[in-house]
Scaffold this motif. Structure first.
Motif, PDB file in Angstrom:
ATOM      1  N   ASP A  26      49.873  38.518  43.052  1.00  0.00           N
ATOM      2  CA  ASP A  26      49.206  38.930  44.287  1.00  0.00           C
ATOM      3  C   ASP A  26      49.410  40.406  44.615  1.00  0.00           C
ATOM      4  OD1 ASP A  26      47.932  36.519  45.163  1.00  0.00           O
ATOM      5  OD2 ASP A  26      49.897  35.715  45.689  1.00  0.00           O
ATOM      6  N   TYR A  27      50.314  41.084  43.937  1.00  0.00           N
ATOM      7  CA  TYR A  27      50.672  42.460  44.304  1.00  0.00           C
ATOM      8  C   TYR A  27      50.172  43.573  43.387  1.00  0.00           C
ATOM      9  CZ  TYR A  27      53.806  39.564  47.034  1.00  0.00           C
ATOM     10  OH  TYR A  27      54.307  38.597  47.866  1.00  0.00           O
ATOM     11  N   VAL A  77      54.607  48.986  49.585  1.00  0.00           N
ATOM     12  CA  VAL A  77      53.976  47.677  49.623  1.00  0.00           C
ATOM     13  C   VAL A  77      55.041  46.679  50.066  1.00  0.00           C
ATOM     14  CG1 VAL A  77      53.030  45.819  48.201  1.00  0.00           C
ATOM     15  CG2 VAL A  77      52.188  48.152  47.922  1.00  0.00           C
ATOM     16  N   MET A 104      46.980  45.927  44.362  1.00  0.00           N
ATOM     17  CA  MET A 104      47.182  46.967  45.362  1.00  0.00           C
ATOM     18  C   MET A 104      47.974  48.137  44.796  1.00  0.00           C
ATOM     19  SD  MET A 104      46.825  48.321  48.308  1.00  0.00           S
ATOM     20  CE  MET A 104      46.022  47.005  49.251  1.00  0.00           C
ATOM     21  N   ILE A 131      51.553  42.557  52.265  1.00  0.00           N
ATOM     22  CA  ILE A 131      50.789  41.581  51.481  1.00  0.00           C
ATOM     23  C   ILE A 131      51.540  40.268  51.626  1.00  0.00           C
ATOM     24  CG2 ILE A 131      49.871  40.994  49.216  1.00  0.00           C
ATOM     25  CD1 ILE A 131      49.954  43.948  48.501  1.00  0.00           C
TER      26      ILE A 131
END
Length: 253
Positions: free
Chosen positions: A223-224, A182, A227, A246
């Motif tokens: 925000d991570y 990621v 995922m 992202i």
């Protein structure tokens, strides 16, 4: 994810803390690897107070020391059970023009951002392969895809992490161990505050940065984890060797 064991490195603050809290909320038994025991304990308490169905257990671990990593991983398996997921999140940088820096700083950046995750792969993935199953998520950076001024060595490490992710995904696929990366974009974390400071000038810099992002805001740690949790779940059982950005659209491919 309920009942599965996950290691998260650098889980004492910022993105790592958000990942730990999310995985615990999903029901994981989270082994939090960090060199700051006070911060780790605070995250564990925060997870408990939030009513997470999983648990958070701190393990003070220097990821740059392979022997220390091996010992902590063995302890996790003894105390929590077989490791299903590894999230290599720990990292560090000190931005500066490359020509003003020297070998001591380079080595520290490389040890934390590249060799540390390699150490974790070595200790954890052999166990996953023996059990024919597991997930690894490496938190790289879009700096590893497009480069970043004043972060040349850090960017090189993150580019190396992306390449290492793809190589390990190929090597471990037959063992049903899926390996993905990621890639965060600019994120408002304590680590960033330590670099740019606080106050009006720092806020002005962040506003300027946000203007270059299509979604017109900097990322937040929360925000991570969605995922990352997805990549550890059964829904991602056919995804491996990917580097997922992202970044609010800052980089597109």
């Amino acid at each position: 994810m309920s009942g599965k064991v996950a290691i998260v490195t650098g889980g004492g603050s910022g993105i790592g803390e958000a990942i730990v809290l999310r995985l615990a909320a999903e029901g994981c038994k989270v082994a939090l690897f960090d060199i700051n025991p006070e911060a780790s304990a605070a995250v564990a308490e925060k997870s408990k107070a939030a009513g997470a169905t999983g648990s958070v257990v701190p393990y003070m671990t220097d990821i740059t020391d392979l022997d220390a990593v091996e010992a902590s991983v063995a302890k996790v398996e003894d105390e929590l059970g077989p490791i299903w997921m590894l999230v290599n999140n720990a990292g560090w940088d000190k931005p500066a023009p490359f020509l003003t820096t020297g070998p001591d700083l380079w080595q520290k950046i490389i040890s934390l951002n590249l060799l540390g995750p390699i150490n974790l792969h070595s200790a954890v993935c052999k166990r996953m392969v023996e059990r024919k199953g597991g997930r690894v998520v490496n938190v790289a950076s879009d700096a590893g895809r497009v480069g970043t001024s004043n972060e040349a060595v850090y960017s090189a490490c993150k580019g190396g992490t992306i390449a290492f992710t793809k190589s390990m995904a190929r090597e471990l696929a037959r063992g049903n161990v899926l390996v993905n990366a990621v890639c965060p974009g600019p994120t408002d974390t304590p680590a960033m505050a330590a670099v740019v400071g606080t106050g009006p000038e720092a806020e002005k810099w962040k506003e300027s940065m946000a203007k270059g992002i299509p979604l017109r805001r900097m990322a937040q740690p929360d925000d991570y984890p969605g995922m990352i949790a997805f990549l550890g779940s059964d829904d991602a059982s056919y995804i491996t060797g990917q580097a997922i950005s992202i970044s609010g659209g800052l980089t597109m491919s």
